[in-house]
Design an enzyme around this catalytic site. Structure first.
Site, short mmCIF file in Angstrom:
data_model
loop_
_atom_site.label_atom_id
_atom_site.label_comp_id
_atom_site.label_asym_id
_atom_site.label_seq_id
_atom_site.Cartn_x
_atom_site.Cartn_y
_atom_site.Cartn_z
N THR A 98 0.88 -1.17 0.00
CA THR A 98 0.00 0.00 0.00
C THR A 98 0.91 1.21 0.00
O THR A 98 1.64 1.46 0.95
CB THR A 98 -0.92 0.01 1.24
OG1 THR A 98 -1.75 -1.15 1.19
CG2 THR A 98 -1.79 1.26 1.24
N LYS A 173 -7.24 1.47 -2.70
CA LYS A 173 -6.82 1.02 -1.38
C LYS A 173 -6.99 2.14 -0.35
O LYS A 173 -7.32 1.88 0.82
CB LYS A 173 -5.37 0.54 -1.41
CG LYS A 173 -4.86 -0.02 -0.07
CD LYS A 173 -5.68 -1.21 0.42
CE LYS A 173 -5.24 -1.69 1.80
NZ LYS A 173 -3.92 -2.34 1.81
N LYS A 241 0.73 4.78 8.33
CA LYS A 241 1.31 5.20 7.06
C LYS A 241 0.24 5.36 5.99
O LYS A 241 0.20 6.35 5.26
CB LYS A 241 2.36 4.17 6.62
CG LYS A 241 2.93 4.35 5.23
CD LYS A 241 2.26 3.43 4.20
CE LYS A 241 2.50 1.97 4.49
NZ LYS A 241 1.92 1.09 3.46
#
Length: 288
Positions: A98, A173, A241
């Site tokens: 990701t 995502k 993150k």
């Protein structure tokens, strides 16, 4: 034509399970990860250990990467010993990290220059999805390239959807992570409410997990919360993150996401408390 030779870079919590599926389906897989100990069980199953990224990709037809952060992706692809330094014409690189949509576009542009191809293909489903081969895979890039690798993705994925051009998989995502972040707050608050009301939380779960409140987190992570199991299926540090990437992208689009901002603040506090390497379900500790 025989099966594609595969290089797999990054064999962490999810990557190792994916490699096992590939090996069980008799693919020739070369693996590289910074901590060699994480690959020992895979080598015992038949994977070939590579000392560097460049060595791993040398003989591969398809290269999968699943590392931690965009900086890691940058190094793996653009480093002096990375994929593009050692790649060759015709190879397909599939990044399942990701990461940033902008970086996915840069990878696609460089791959095209080198007559290679790339797909950004982040996944969702956590350690359970990786172990069971039921990951949701969100793909961006050239559709014909996507179709070529679909049989391989189908080995460890269940919901595999082509989303559009390079970067579209990563944007999708971000949508996934936004939904999870605020849902996780709801799951924790529902359990905290149940316990404070004197209810049996597991019995409450039996009622609400299959109703309108149902979600993956409620079914899979809420039981872990109640058992005090905060080991990672997906690390807090990696989730944070992802939230930072999503908020940066949203800011660039002049989009306010107050729910996501709240979730980031809560997970920031968990990092300060030393829970970076725990699973995202450790958010429950904020309520007890």
């Amino acid at each position: 034509m025989g099966k594609s030779k595969i290089a797999f870079i990054g064999t962490g919590v999810m990557g190792a399970s994916i490699v096992k599926h590939l090996l069980r389906n008799e693919y020739d897989v070369a693996v590289y990860t910074r901590t060699k100990a994480k690959a020992v069980s895979l080598v015992e199953m038949g994977a070939t250990w590579a000392e560097t990224v460049r060595e791993a990709v040398a003989g591969a037809d398809v290269i999968f990467t699943m590392v931690g952060y965009p900086t890691d992706v940058e190094e793996v692809y653009f480093g002096e010993d990375g994929i593009f330094a050692g790649g060759r014409e015709g190879q397909i690189a599939v990044d399942m990290t990701t990461s940033s949509p902008a970086l996915a576009k840069r990878i696609a542009e460089k791959a095209t220059m080198l007559k290679m191809a790339s797909i950004d293909a982040p996944v969702s489903g956590g350690d359970v999805g990786a172990q069971n081969g039921t990951l949701s895979i969100m793909c961006g890039g050239d559709e014909q390239v996507f179709e070529r690798i679909l049989p391989i993705l189908s080995i460890f994925g269940k919901q595999i959807v082509y989303q559009g051009v390079a970067g579209a998989g990563q944007h999708t995502k971000m949508c996934n992570q936004i939904a999870i972040a605020t849902n996780m707050i709801g799951v924790c608050e529902a359990l905290a409410y149940a316990e404070h009301a004197g209810l049996d939380a597991e019995t409450v779960l039996a009622s609400i997990s299959s109703g309108a409140a149902g979600s993956w987190s409620l079914s899979n992570l809420a039981p872990r919360m109640l058992q005090g199991d905060f080991e990672p299926g997906f690390y807090v540090k990696h989730f944070l993150k992802d939230m930072n990437i999503a908020l940066q992208e949203a800011e660039a689009m002049n989009l306010m996401l107050p729910g996501l901002q709240l979730a980031r603040e809560m997970y920031d506090k968990l990092v300060e408390q030393g829970f970076s390497d725990k699973g995202t379900q450790v958010l429950y500790k904020s309520y007890n």
